[in-house]
Structure formats: C-alpha cells, structure tokens
Design a protein around this motif. Sequence first.
Motif, mmCIF file in Angstrom:
data_model
loop_
_atom_site.group_PDB
_atom_site.id
_atom_site.type_symbol
_atom_site.label_atom_id
_atom_site.label_comp_id
_atom_site.label_asym_id
_atom_site.label_seq_id
_atom_site.Cartn_x
_atom_site.Cartn_y
_atom_site.Cartn_z
ATOM 1 N N SER A 198 -5.139 3.013 -50.823
ATOM 2 C CA SER A 198 -3.847 3.720 -50.862
ATOM 3 C C SER A 198 -2.676 3.869 -51.248
ATOM 4 O O SER A 198 -2.092 4.370 -51.732
ATOM 5 C CB SER A 198 -4.273 4.704 -49.909
ATOM 6 O OG SER A 198 -5.602 5.158 -49.263
ATOM 7 N N ASP A 218 -8.150 10.607 -54.295
ATOM 8 C CA ASP A 218 -8.102 9.438 -53.704
ATOM 9 C C ASP A 218 -9.393 10.108 -53.009
ATOM 10 O O ASP A 218 -9.594 11.163 -52.156
ATOM 11 C CB ASP A 218 -7.208 9.744 -52.452
ATOM 12 C CG ASP A 218 -7.784 8.371 -51.446
ATOM 13 O OD1 ASP A 218 -8.953 7.419 -50.601
ATOM 14 O OD2 ASP A 218 -6.229 7.222 -50.823
ATOM 15 N N ASP A 229 -10.460 9.443 -49.913
ATOM 16 C CA ASP A 229 -10.392 10.371 -48.476
ATOM 17 C C ASP A 229 -9.858 11.660 -48.027
ATOM 18 O O ASP A 229 -9.954 12.621 -47.435
ATOM 19 C CB ASP A 229 -9.647 9.520 -47.799
ATOM 20 C CG ASP A 229 -10.326 7.544 -47.574
ATOM 21 O OD1 ASP A 229 -11.359 7.916 -47.540
ATOM 22 O OD2 ASP A 229 -9.359 6.871 -47.284
HETATM 23 MG MG MG Z 1 -7.017 4.780 -47.597
#
Ligand code: MG
Length: 577
Positions: free
Chosen positions: A261, A350, A352
């Motif tokens: 990230s 991402d 997530d």
């Molecule tokens: Mg991450």
Amino acid sequence: MQSSRELQNQLRSIDHKSYPAYKALRGSYQFDGYQLNIDHVQGDPFAAPSHVSVFVPASVAAFPEYAVKNDLTRQALSDFLARQFAKQVNQYTFKAKGSGKSGLISVTQCGQEVLYRTACEVTNKGITARFAVGFPANGRTINARELEKILFEYLPVCVTQAFSYKNLNAKAVQAAVELAEDQDYIRKQLDTMGLVAFVADHAVLPRESGISSKPMKNSVEFESPESLRVSMELPHKGTITGMGIPKGITLIVGGGYHGKSTLLTALELGVYNHIAGDGREYVITDESALKMRSEDGRFIKDVDISMFINDLPNKKDTRCFSTEDASGSTSQAAGIIEGMEAGSRVFLLDEDTSATNFMVRDAFMQRVVSPDKEPITPFLSRAKALYEQAGISTILVAGSSGAFFHIADTVIQMDNYRPVDITEKAKALCASFPISEEMPTPFSMPQSHRIMTKDANGATRRRDYRTGAVKKDEPERLKVKVMGRDGFALGKQNVDLRYIEQLIDTEQTAALGIMLKYAVEKLIDGKRTLSDIAEYMITQMQKKGLSFFAEGSYIPGGYAMPRPQEIYACLNRYRRA
Ligand code: MG
Ligand code: ADP
C-alpha cells in the motif's frame, strides 16, 4: 491609488472608533516596492479575518528569466515563494495584540506537494500574495496602532524578505525550478517509454506516521528490480534510474506489511510534484491516474455501468443507472466509467479498499451461482479489454486473490519493502491454477452522458420571502462551507469527498466548492452534459486561474487548483443536479 502615507493618516483618524470604521480602509496603497490591497474588511474582531494582498512588480522582484519563463517554472517559483512568505509571516502572527482574531496574520502553510495556489501567484507582471489579517481591536474599539505595526513594520519585512530575489538564497530558487523541470520531463517521458509510472532508485516512500506526510527516517530505500529498471537523462540532474511500471495490467503482491500500500499511495500522489527532501521527488505517475475505491452510499446519476452490471433483480436500466445509495460494487463500476469520461489513462486499485464482488468471482462461486443469476461482470473479466480497447492501464494491489495473475502483464512482489519482478514465475504457475474463464459479453465503450439539471423544487432559484414565489432569472446565492479536506456544503447540500484520495489539500476542496457553485449558478441548464461543464471549467481554470471563479472583484488566498479528475469526481457526487 493612494499612498501609504494616506493610509497611515486614515489609520490615525479611526483609532478608538467603533469597529466598522475599519471598512473605510478598503482600497489600494502604494508602498515602497509593492502595492498593498485591503480587499475586504471583517465586520468585527471575532469574524473571519480581513482579506489583504500585496503585489510586487516583476521589475522590483527581479527574478532571473529562467525562473519566470513559463507556466511550469512560474508554478514552481510561486510554491517556493509561498513557503518563504509563510516562514516570514509566521514570526509575526499575533505580535500585534487585541481581542478575538486581532493580530492574526494567516497565510497558506504548504504541504509536501507543489500546488497552484491563490496564496501566491507569479505572472510575467509580478507576484501577488494573498493572506488574511485580523484587524486589531480592544473589545469592539479599533486599535489602529496595532494595525499600523502590522502594515508598516511587519509586512514590509515579510514582503521584501520573501519576494525580492536578492534577499533569497539563489541556489535554493534555482533548485526548486530545476526540480520542477526534471519532474515534468519524467512525466512527459513516461508515454514515449511505454510507462505509466516511474519510481526512482533511492526514493523514500513511507511516511513518518499516519498523520504526518514527512518522510520516514531510517526507512528502506526504494531499489528497482533489474528487469524493470529504466534510465532517463534529466535536463538538470543528469542520469536517473528507477523502476518503470509499464502500460498494461500491473499487479503488486506480497505478504501483509511488506509495503504494497505504501508503494500504491506513492504512485497515487505521483500525479503531483513533491518538494525537495520529500523522498518522493522522483516518484512520477501519469498525471491522469485515478485511485478508486469502493464508496458505499454514494450518489450516482445516469451512468452507463452495463460494462460491469446487467440484469439487476429490480430491472433497473444499467445503461443509465442512478441511485441515491450505491453499493460497493455499483460505486466502483460507476467510478470506472466516470474515470473514463474524465480522461484517465490509469486506474489504481487496492484490493483492501475494493468491493470483493466487483473485483473477482472464483470458480466455485461460478459453479454454485450460475452466471445468469449474477448481475456483475467482475473487473477481472474487464481489465484486459479496458487496456486493449480503451487504452487504460491498471495498477492493482492484490493481497488475497490469485486470479489476477492470469491477466497481469507485470507482477511485482514487495518483499521486505523491496520490489521483486516475479512476472515469469507467476506466469509459469498460472497453468497449474486455472481459472474457469467467464465469458463476458463483448466490451463496448460506455455511452452515458449525464445532463446536469437544476433542482426541480427550485433550490437554485431565489424565492420571494413573503409570497414564496420563485423570482425568475434571479439565481439563489448559494453559500459554500468547507469542511476540511473531506468535503463542503453548497447551500444545504453536502458534497462528500472523503473517498477521493488524490484530493490532498483543504484548499483544493475549497476550490471545488467555488467551482461547483459557479457551475450551479451559471452553467447547469438542463442541456449541457456534465463533461461539457467540467471541460469548460478546466479550460477557464488553466487559462485564467482560480480567480475566474471568484464571486466579487478579487479572490482571497486559500484556494488551490484541483486536477481535472477531482473536478469530475466532485460534479459526479453533487446530488442536487
Ligand atoms: Mg495494504
Ligand atoms: P502492506 O500494504 O503490504 O500490508 P504497508 O504498505 O501498509 O504494507 O506497509 C506496512 C508498514 O511498513 C507501514 O507502517 C509502512 O509505513 C512501513 N513501510 C513501508 N515501506 C517501508 C520502507 N521502505 N521502509 C520502512 N518501512 C516501510
């Protein structure tokens, strides 16, 4: 224009009078080497401070030609000067005393990114700096002597120290301008080199903490894998090497906590230039890159999301889809289509922060829930066509789903904060882990063109307060109330920009506020499409600066230019039109 002497005389004549007598000071005054403008005077010592600006003519500031020769260098210089001015002013704020905001001198405090701000603008005519001053009072009685200190003692020092080339560190000025030229060179080089982003060797990507965007100390420096290393000859710095992320589909994988990230965030912000010492000076991303995340509850109006979603159980037409309350997957589908309309050439995702059902559907689930019962064609099945047919690349951080290996052109594994090119290895393994290929409907470009309309119940028209009748041709005066970086209210409507992660500064949010107000009051007419409106405003902003959207005869400090992508994002989230 009046002389500074005349201002001094006026100040002396209004001392000890009641606060509104300050209003008489509005006007322009010639000081030694600059012009002082009192643009707006506050109503009382507790109200928002007064708007003041100074103009230093180019002949006085005397910056060398290389620093003022084009928009790019002028922007770098403006940013540099805004920081110098802030340093000066910060020493003097609240030195003058009194009640409420008396003595405050407030200027923009710039962050790590270089933005075009109304706080300081350099043109070939000269430098304009805009800031706020709390005009001093005791109670509601004018204390003009304290204002005299600010305008005649403190400000002249700040202005001459910050805005005169001979008083600045010439090397630092040159470094700031040359850095901007090098950064711009890299960004322009990307396309020719077949890249969407560049991360220099030795870059420092992680930040000090979740609340500080300063570089982390003692971090692991970035080091490109050999196979992805590219080299460029920068106009000033000379040779630079680093990781080139190719066009196409790039997957960033790796164990939790290995820096995935952090890399993606650096790429998101690589659309902006960073100041020297940031660590991300040479992390450069295609300027149109768009970070997208799932945004439950957002508003969607007239977007053709049929590329991803079809045959909803409620029979809603997904070629012209609207909702007041999107699901994770519809929000992301709309985000992609809106991003295409905004001209983005790269999507950053991402796993997530994405809606799982939007991203993938595994073989087992396909077996259990037959495709004709599933309205979603996942991103996995569209990413390739998005690149091959619409030219849009994807950089995706994936921590859990292996399905993306099958469509990735490049696979980067973050291993202890070091990127490793595992493309070959991952491709070799694909054969052993087949995905049952879904057969999506053929790809076609989205067709929606949202037409912005005025609110049907007359919210953008002023009503006569006695009869309640709509006053024809007299637009309602909408107020913009900025709520930090995360959004603003326009009239009674909140515009929620929390999830627009590449919007980085409250001043950009404030600028979006006045731009949307301008659109609502002057452009939205039930005929123009959203992109007509966005493009018109972008052109005006680029040609005339943010003062184009100013309500009165001047624009105060406190506004920074957003990117076209964020202007689209803001218009798309306005619920009233
Ligand atoms: Mg991450
Ligand atoms: P992931 O997304 O892979 O789970 P993150 O990018 O969130 O990992 O990083 C995890 C932690 O490691 C964060 O606290 C981050 O600040 C830190 N970190 C990231 N990159 C580096 C680096 N190059 N050197 C030191 N620490 C780093």
